[in-house]
Design an enzyme around this catalytic site. Structure first.
Site: not given
Ligand code: UD1
Length: 401
Positions: A240-241
């Site tokens: 997740m970024h």
């Protein structure tokens, strides 16, 4: 013919590796001495120009600069060291794009290539295609035509501008071709070549399969490693970024709590954490809880083969990465895509893929998570995701010379 190809950030590296190899293979087929005489003897009336080798220059903009975000990919995917590194580093979008344009302009003035080849949708893609077009140099975009329709996504702006300027648009699937036609791109600029990421997956899956998951965790663990994972134990894999998931406290906090309090309660949760996500967890005071959660295995950003291996074994994947959606489609890993939209609809279950859009609303994620736990791995292979896309990219460029 002289080509400059550009990489800037992690997802570019697995796209450029097969392209460079395909150029080397193309050059290897061409005799060193120009075959003018033999060509003339075949066609004495209208001589065909001699076939020329491609001179290739690789430019790294330096947007991703950590060894773990960049250098390891060059080494493990056998990408030759970049001929030129622009060293732009971190910054706001305007800083990254502006600094890249200023530095890349000098490279173009010096090298005067026939083509600039850009891949994907990162800031380097946008900056270098604009710079090239302003100098009247032809631009080829590999992975053209993807559209999320979400103008709040920086990558969507990068895709739109790059495709609008490109002279040759190489598309990974037919849905992308439809997007371009709707935008009025002429047919002769579009070539359906398939997905170049899958070339890299196919070339590396055997090597990845030989790795041990336990060793991957040990090598990459962010904390002193004391985790016991039996070979048969199922695990969830998380990446997740995206700014839309990690940059706002009111979005990240419930998402993080769900992952920790629910997913990590069901099974070990492996999270190779992106520098942006780690920074935001620290900023919002969530990092302490992450460090204390026993079933959460925090890793540094992992290399290509390690990620592929983890994806091959994961019970399910939770991700906001575009590339991982594509890889899980081919590997068949049931995938929850932590986004409200995707520029890669071909990876969705309704189109035969492995992923489902769940956004970042916890109720929706929970419902799909429970349903996904019941699914088994189902590999899919969209048309032309066959490991031979890079060859078709080189052919398309040569044909457009
Ligand atoms: C970029 C791409 C995104 C891609 C992602 C994959 C754009 C607009 N976005 O987002 O499409 O999915 O890469 O990783 O180009 N940082 C480090 N070390 C590094 C690189 C970055 O610590 O090697 C930190 C910096 O503090 C930076 C932050 O991570 O501020 C985010 O990096 P940035 O290059 O702005 O974009 P990504 O979020 O990585």
């Amino acid at each position: 013919m002289k080509i400059i190809s550009v990489v800037g950030a992690r997802p570019n590296f697995m796209k450029i590796a097969p392209f460079i190899k395909a150029i080397e293979e193309y050059n290897a087929q061409i005799p060193s001495v120009s075959p003018v005489s033999s060509v003339l003897s075949v066609s004495p009336v209208s001589p065909v120009p001699p076939v020329q080798k491609i001179k290739h220059i690789l430019v790294h903009t330096g947007q991703h600069y950590d060894d773990r975000m960049s250098k390891t990919f060059f080494e493990s995917l056998n990408i030759p060291e970049a001929d030129i590194n622009l060293g732009v580093g971190s910054g706001t979008h305007a800083e990254q794009v502006g600094n890249t344009m200023m530095a890349f302009e000098k490279v173009l003035e010096q090298e005067k290539p026939d083509w600039v080849v850009v891949v994907g949708d990162v800031n380097a893609t946008l900056a270098c295609s604009v710079t090239a077009k302003k100098l009247n140099i032809k631009v080829c975009h590999i992975e053209a035509g993807l559209r999320s329709g979400d103008m709040t996504m920086p990558e969507e702006i990068n895709r739109l501008v790059t495709d609008r300027l490109s002279d040759l648009l190489l598309i990974p699937d037919r849905l992308s071709g439809e997007n371009l036609r709707k935008e009025g791109v002429p047919e002769n600029k579009i070539a359906f070549v398939g997905n170049i990421m899958i070339d890299t997956l196919e070339a590396n899956r055997h090597k990845a399969a030989k790795l041990s998951v336990k060793n991957i965790l040990r090598r990459n663990s962010l904390l002193p490693f004391n985790f016991k994972l039996s070979p048969l134990q199922r695990f969830a894999l998380l990446t997740m970024h995206r700014p839309s998931n990690v940059d706002k406290k009111e979005v990240l906090t419930p998402l993080f709590n769900f992952l920790i309090d629910e997913v990590a309660k069901d099974m070990p949760l492996i999270w190779p954490i992106h520098p942006r996500a780690q920074k935001m967890l620290q900023t919002f005071g969530l990092w302490g809880k992450a460090l204390q959660t026993e079933n959460l295995i925090l890793l540094n950003p992992v290399g290509y083969h390690d990620m592929l291996r983890l994806n091959m074994d994961a019970k399910l994947l939770l991700t906001d990465s575009g590339g991982l959606q594509e890889e899980s489609c081919v590997l068949g890993t049931p995938c929850l895509t932590l986004r409200w939209n995707t520029e890669r609809p071909i990876t969705l279950r309704e189109n035969g893929g492995a992923s489902v859009l769940v956004g970042n609303n916890v109720e929706r994620i929970r419902k799909e998570y429970q349903a996904t736990l019941r699914l088994t791995r189902k590999p899919q292979r969209p048309e032309l995701w066959d490991g031979k896309t890079a060859e078709r990219c080189v052919e398309a460029i040569v044909d457009n010379e």
